[in-house]
Design an enzyme around this catalytic site. Structure first.
Site, PDB file in Angstrom:
ATOM      1  N   SER A 271     -13.162  33.245 -11.710  1.00 39.73           N
ATOM      2  CA  SER A 271     -12.480  34.522 -11.592  1.00 39.73           C
ATOM      3  C   SER A 271     -12.000  34.732 -10.168  1.00 39.73           C
ATOM      4  O   SER A 271     -12.388  34.004  -9.260  1.00 39.73           O
ATOM      5  CB  SER A 271     -13.440  35.641 -11.968  1.00 39.73           C
ATOM      6  OG  SER A 271     -14.473  35.690 -10.992  1.00 39.73           O
ATOM      7  N   LYS A 272     -11.165  35.751  -9.989  1.00 37.19           N
ATOM      8  CA  LYS A 272     -10.694  36.085  -8.644  1.00 37.19           C
ATOM      9  C   LYS A 272     -11.874  36.445  -7.761  1.00 37.19           C
ATOM     10  O   LYS A 272     -11.918  36.146  -6.588  1.00 37.19           O
ATOM     11  CB  LYS A 272      -9.755  37.289  -8.716  1.00 37.19           C
ATOM     12  CG  LYS A 272      -8.339  36.922  -9.057  1.00 37.19           C
ATOM     13  CD  LYS A 272      -7.486  38.163  -8.999  1.00 37.19           C
ATOM     14  CE  LYS A 272      -6.210  37.928  -9.797  1.00 37.19           C
ATOM     15  NZ  LYS A 272      -5.544  39.174 -10.132  1.00 37.19           N
TER      16      LYS A 272
END
Ligand code: GLU
Length: 514
Positions: A271-272
């Site tokens: 994920s970011k």
């Protein structure tokens, strides 16, 4: 793992990494470079860096330089690139603009592509008009093209007029109806796609620039690329590329494709947030990442060594089939083989990444680490002007460092008198006997002529025996006096490195506090 037999390679192997300069280079991107590179070098081939900058709207200032710098840092040096030149340049697609139109026109002549004059408003109308529950975002495809404004639908005279007037238009591929397009992926084996499910992608844009699809095929052909490793996000585009190869250059000349699986985080897709935490870019960008809108720290800033970084990346999706985990770049080149690349997504584990770095700290010699350690120390205001001393210090502490910034804590005290002492660790067992011991020991140290480890240690032990104190009970206080805390290499080695004056000074200073 794949198990396909490929025809022996008669041509010189040529691979390319073809990034678009639209942001930072991340974990997955560098692994793509690495596999291309290892594959090529294993076969004695060439590694080409081509900048795919035809989408001017996504261009990020500085991103190209960043790519060069990242590859440099990783030691993955291209044989041909915009800066290394070569016989197949230019290597920047924006500088090759004139090359592509003729191929797009050839496709139109052959009936494999067509001119499309639809305005953005007309395209929008199409999307609204054909939207259904089953098809929420209609594409410009076989079902729609007959109803649009293009060279397949316009009367001949109107088409001629529009072309004469140089009316704004694009060139689209005409996806054939009801065909199956197949190719053999080096990792996944046979892959087939139905052409009717793929839209009529734009090949040449209104500004005369090619899209990725046209440019990648033309350039891979002109640059004589034999193999192409790229991320699996490109799999849906593969049928378009295969068709373009068939129409323009013949399938027998097409590179062999390998679509690499995604890199996953410990709990699924990276994920970011994982990125911000673990620093997925290779190193910090001096622009905010358009994808995250943040200034992100990269592996370099976190203190990873390039040797460890490429080692851990190589193992994210490949293994040699043995227990060995540490590989130099040369060993990787020697051992890399495509049939040991996994089809499934590889998991990235930050703790494991740190383990690799620690192993490389141990493996590399102090001289190699010196420039990096100097930077770490200088950043913290510690000047080191004697390289011989620094090299010895690095040798003493490197096995205790996982990431480069650890050198500040582990080696800083060699160059700077501690500002704080862990008095609490000494206090409970501190007494006048010990105090007197150290007063006397400091006195003896000042008499030593040959400042060598054995002398310091012998004096310490004899004095302890004389005072009837166990040396073990005195070593911790001595360590805290010299280091400030309960860590570091063997204490007499520290004293030897610190030198006579500094050792005595630190003992006296600490005595006042204890
Ligand atoms: N320009 C594409 C990218 O940015 C390259 C994909 C390929 O290697 O074909 O990823």
């Amino acid at each position: 793992m794949a198990n396909f037999i490929f025809a022996p390679m008669s041509k010189k192997v040529r691979v390319r990494f073809a990034p678009s300069p639209t942001g930072g280079l991340h974990l997955g991107g560098v692994r793509t470079v690495l596999y291309n590179y290892l594959f090529a070098k294993h076969q004695g081939g060439d590694f080409i860096l081509r900048i795919e900058d035809t989408d001017q709207t996504r261009f990020v200032e500085g991103a190209e330089q960043y790519i060069f710098d990242c590859l440099n840092w990783c030691g993955l040096i291209p044989d041909e690139s915009p800066v290394h030149s070569g016989a197949y340049g230019p290597y920047r697609q924006s500088e090759r603009k004139e090359i592509y139109r003729q191929y797009a026109e050839q496709l139109v002549k052959q009936g494999n592509a067509y001119y499309a004059f639809d305005t953005p408003e007309e395209l929008e109308q199409m999307r609204t008009a054909y939207k259904t529950e089953q098809n929420p975002s209609p594409q410009y495809d076989i079902h729609v093209r007959e109803k649009m404004k293009n060279s397949l639908t316009l009367p001949a005279d109107e088409l001629e007029r529009l072309l004469d007037e140089e009316a704004r238009h694009v060139i689209r591929i005409k996806m054939p109806q009801g065909e199956t397009v197949s190719f053999t992926d080096m990792i996944r084996g046979e892959i087939s796609n139905e052409t009717s499910l793929v839209d009529d992608k734009v090949l040449l844009k209104a500004d005369g620039m090619p899209t990725y699809h046209l440019a990648v095929v033309v350039d891979d052909y002109l640059m004589k690329i034999t193999h192409a490793f790229r991320g699996e996000e490109w799999l849906p585009s593969a049928p378009v590329h295969v068709l373009l190869w068939k129409y323009l250059f013949g399938l027998e000349n097409m590179p062999q494709w390998a679509h690499l699986p995604l890199i996953l985080g410990p709990t699924g897709k990276l994920s970011k947030r994982d990125g911000a935490k673990y620093g997925f870019p290779v190193f910090a960008m001096n622009w905010t990442d358009p994808k995250t809108n943040e200034l992100t720290e990269g592996f370099r800033e976190k203190g990873f060594l390039p040797e460890a970084f490429i080692n851990l990346l190589a193992l994210l999706g490949w293994n040699e089939g043995s227990e060995q985990e540490l590989f130099t770049k040369e060993e990787l080149i020697q051992k890399f083989s495509i049939d040991r690349v996994h089809k499934g997504g590889a998991r990235f584990d930050f703790e494991k990444a740190k383990w690799f770095n620690h192993e490389w700290m141990k493996k590399l010699d102090a001289g190699r680490l010196m420039p990096d350690v100097k930077k770490v120390l200088n950043k913290k205001g510690i000047e080191t002007n004697d390289d011989t001393v620094l090299e010895k210090v690095i040798g003493l502490v490197k096995d205790r460092c996982t990431l480069l910034p650890d050198f500040y804590e582990q080696a800083g005290f060699f160059f700077k008198t501690p500002e704080q002492w862990d008095v609490e660790a000494v206090k409970p067992k501190w007494n006048d006997d010990k105090k007197n011991f150290f007063i006397e020991y400091a006195g003896q140290l000042s008499q030593i002529i040959n400042w060598e480890l054995v002398e310091l240690e012998n004096a310490f032990k004899s004095l302890a025996a004389e005072k009837n104190i166990k040396p073990g009970e005195l070593q911790l206080p001595l360590r805290i006096m010299l280091v400030g805390g309960k860590f570091g290499p063997p204490v007499f080695q520290i004293a030897e490195m610190l030198g006579q004056n500094e050792t005595i000074l630190r003992i006296n200073k600490a005595l006042e506090l204890f």
